[in-house]
Every structure is written in C-alpha cells, then in structure tokens.
Design a protein around this motif. Structure first.
Motif, PDB file in Angstrom:
ATOM      1  N   GLY A 193      43.344  24.633  44.159  1.00 13.34           N
ATOM      2  CA  GLY A 193      43.458  25.495  45.335  1.00 13.34           C
ATOM      3  C   GLY A 193      42.539  25.037  46.461  1.00 13.34           C
ATOM      4  N   THR A 194      41.360  24.614  46.096  1.00 13.41           N
ATOM      5  CA  THR A 194      40.411  24.107  47.083  1.00 13.41           C
ATOM      6  C   THR A 194      40.922  22.803  47.689  1.00 13.41           C
ATOM      7  N   GLU A 195      41.447  21.927  46.845  1.00 17.19           N
ATOM      8  CA  GLU A 195      42.013  20.673  47.337  1.00 17.19           C
ATOM      9  C   GLU A 195      43.196  20.948  48.256  1.00 17.19           C
ATOM     10  N   HIS A 196      44.045  21.870  47.857  1.00 15.87           N
ATOM     11  CA  HIS A 196      45.211  22.220  48.679  1.00 15.87           C
ATOM     12  C   HIS A 196      44.757  22.727  50.043  1.00 15.87           C
ATOM     13  N   ALA A 197      43.754  23.594  50.059  1.00 13.68           N
ATOM     14  CA  ALA A 197      43.255  24.142  51.324  1.00 13.68           C
ATOM     15  C   ALA A 197      42.696  23.039  52.221  1.00 13.68           C
ATOM     16  N   ALA A 198      42.003  22.074  51.632  1.00 11.77           N
ATOM     17  CA  ALA A 198      41.464  20.955  52.414  1.00 11.77           C
ATOM     18  C   ALA A 198      42.598  20.124  53.006  1.00 11.77           C
ATOM     19  N   GLU A 216      45.636  21.126  53.581  1.00  9.56           N
ATOM     20  CA  GLU A 216      46.340  21.951  54.557  1.00  9.56           C
ATOM     21  C   GLU A 216      45.613  21.941  55.902  1.00  9.56           C
ATOM     22  N   ARG A 217      44.297  22.094  55.859  1.00  9.84           N
ATOM     23  CA  ARG A 217      43.517  22.116  57.096  1.00  9.84           C
ATOM     24  C   ARG A 217      43.650  20.786  57.844  1.00  9.84           C
ATOM     25  N   VAL A 218      43.510  19.687  57.122  1.00  6.84           N
ATOM     26  CA  VAL A 218      43.580  18.365  57.743  1.00  6.84           C
ATOM     27  C   VAL A 218      44.996  18.069  58.244  1.00  6.84           C
ATOM     28  N   THR A 219      46.000  18.494  57.489  1.00 11.40           N
ATOM     29  CA  THR A 219      47.387  18.224  57.885  1.00 11.40           C
ATOM     30  C   THR A 219      47.755  19.007  59.137  1.00 11.40           C
ATOM     31  N   VAL A 220      47.254  20.216  59.266  1.00 11.52           N
ATOM     32  CA  VAL A 220      47.471  20.982  60.499  1.00 11.52           C
ATOM     33  C   VAL A 220      46.837  20.246  61.680  1.00 11.52           C
ATOM     34  N   ALA A 252      53.260  15.925  50.841  1.00  8.00           N
ATOM     35  CA  ALA A 252      53.702  15.669  49.464  1.00  8.00           C
ATOM     36  C   ALA A 252      52.592  15.989  48.465  1.00  8.00           C
ATOM     37  N   VAL A 253      51.373  15.638  48.807  1.00  8.46           N
ATOM     38  CA  VAL A 253      50.240  15.953  47.921  1.00  8.46           C
ATOM     39  C   VAL A 253      50.085  17.471  47.801  1.00  8.46           C
ATOM     40  N   MET A 254      50.218  18.181  48.909  1.00  4.68           N
ATOM     41  CA  MET A 254      50.110  19.647  48.863  1.00  4.68           C
ATOM     42  C   MET A 254      51.201  20.251  47.980  1.00  4.68           C
ATOM     43  N   ARG A 255      52.411  19.713  48.066  1.00 10.99           N
ATOM     44  CA  ARG A 255      53.494  20.204  47.200  1.00 10.99           C
ATOM     45  C   ARG A 255      53.140  19.993  45.737  1.00 10.99           C
ATOM     46  N   GLY A 256      52.608  18.824  45.418  1.00 15.39           N
ATOM     47  CA  GLY A 256      52.203  18.539  44.048  1.00 15.39           C
ATOM     48  C   GLY A 256      51.099  19.463  43.578  1.00 15.39           C
ATOM     49  N   LEU A 257      50.132  19.713  44.428  1.00 19.15           N
ATOM     50  CA  LEU A 257      49.040  20.613  44.058  1.00 19.15           C
ATOM     51  C   LEU A 257      49.554  22.030  43.852  1.00 19.15           C
TER      52      LEU A 257
END
Length: 124
Positions: free
Chosen positions: A23-28, A30-34, A112-117
């Motif tokens: 969840g922490t990795e996903h949030a990181a 997400e923030r960078v991708t935005v 794609a990484v976020m989808r996997g996470l």
C-alpha cells in the motif's frame, strides 16, 4: 453536539487504516505518476517536468536498490524484471529531461506497477 457525545468520542480508540508495504509502495507510485501526468501536459513548465522526473528517478533508484539486496524475499525472476525496469526508467528519464523523449512510457510503466501492487494487495 452534546457534551456527552464529545466526552465519549474523546475516549474512543483511534481507528486508522494500517498501510501495508504494498500500500505504501502503491501510494508512492501514485503520487509520482500524478506528477508525471501533470508534467506531460503541453502547458507544463520545464521545472515541473524536471521535478516529476527527479521524483520518479528517486523512486526507481530506491526500488532498484531494494531488489538488488540479497535479503529481498521476492522471487529472483521478479527482482530481475524490476531491476531492468528501473534501468530503463533511469535511461528514459535522461532522454525525457533533455526533451528527446516522451513521459508517456514512464507513466505507462508506473501505472502497470500500480495495477500489480493493487492485485497483490487484494489477493493477500
């Protein structure tokens, strides 16, 4: 609100969501991708683009160091794939910073990484 309600709510236990590592990795990501998506707009400044690329490179450098660690519990094949993506991301970022490449591939990889996470987090 009554004083009784306020007194009761003051002593109720705090309920906060516990974040997993995924969840922490996903949030990181997400923030960078935005940031990258905003920097990819035609009206974005060079400073926005540089800042987004810098943050994305920091994230991928950290990820590469993590998967290169022998104590990492991920399967070796997955670690190698992540490391390869990190190398590609760092090389592509240099090209994007100079204006020779689009941010779209970086956004696609992060998405794609976020989808996997998300998928792994739901299966856990």
């Amino acid at each position: 609100m009554t004083t009784s309600y306020l007194a009761q709510s003051a002593y109720n236990p705090v309920r906060s969501a516990v974040k997993t590592e995924r969840g922490t990795e996903h949030a990181a990501f997400e923030r960078v991708t935005v940031q990258l998506s905003r920097a990819n707009r035609p009206e974005a400044s060079v400073a926005q683009r540089a800042s987004a690329l810098h943050d994305n490179r920091r994230l991928w450098t950290l990820l590469a160091a993590n998967v290169a660690d022998s104590a990492n519990a991920l399967p070796q094949a997955l670690r190698a794939q992540i490391f390869y993506l990190a190398e590609f991301t760092l090389q592509h970022s240099r090209k994007a910073l100079s204006g020779d490449a689009s941010l779209a591939p970086l956004i696609d990889i992060n998405t794609a990484v976020m989808r996997g996470l998300r998928g792994e987090a739901q299966a856990a």
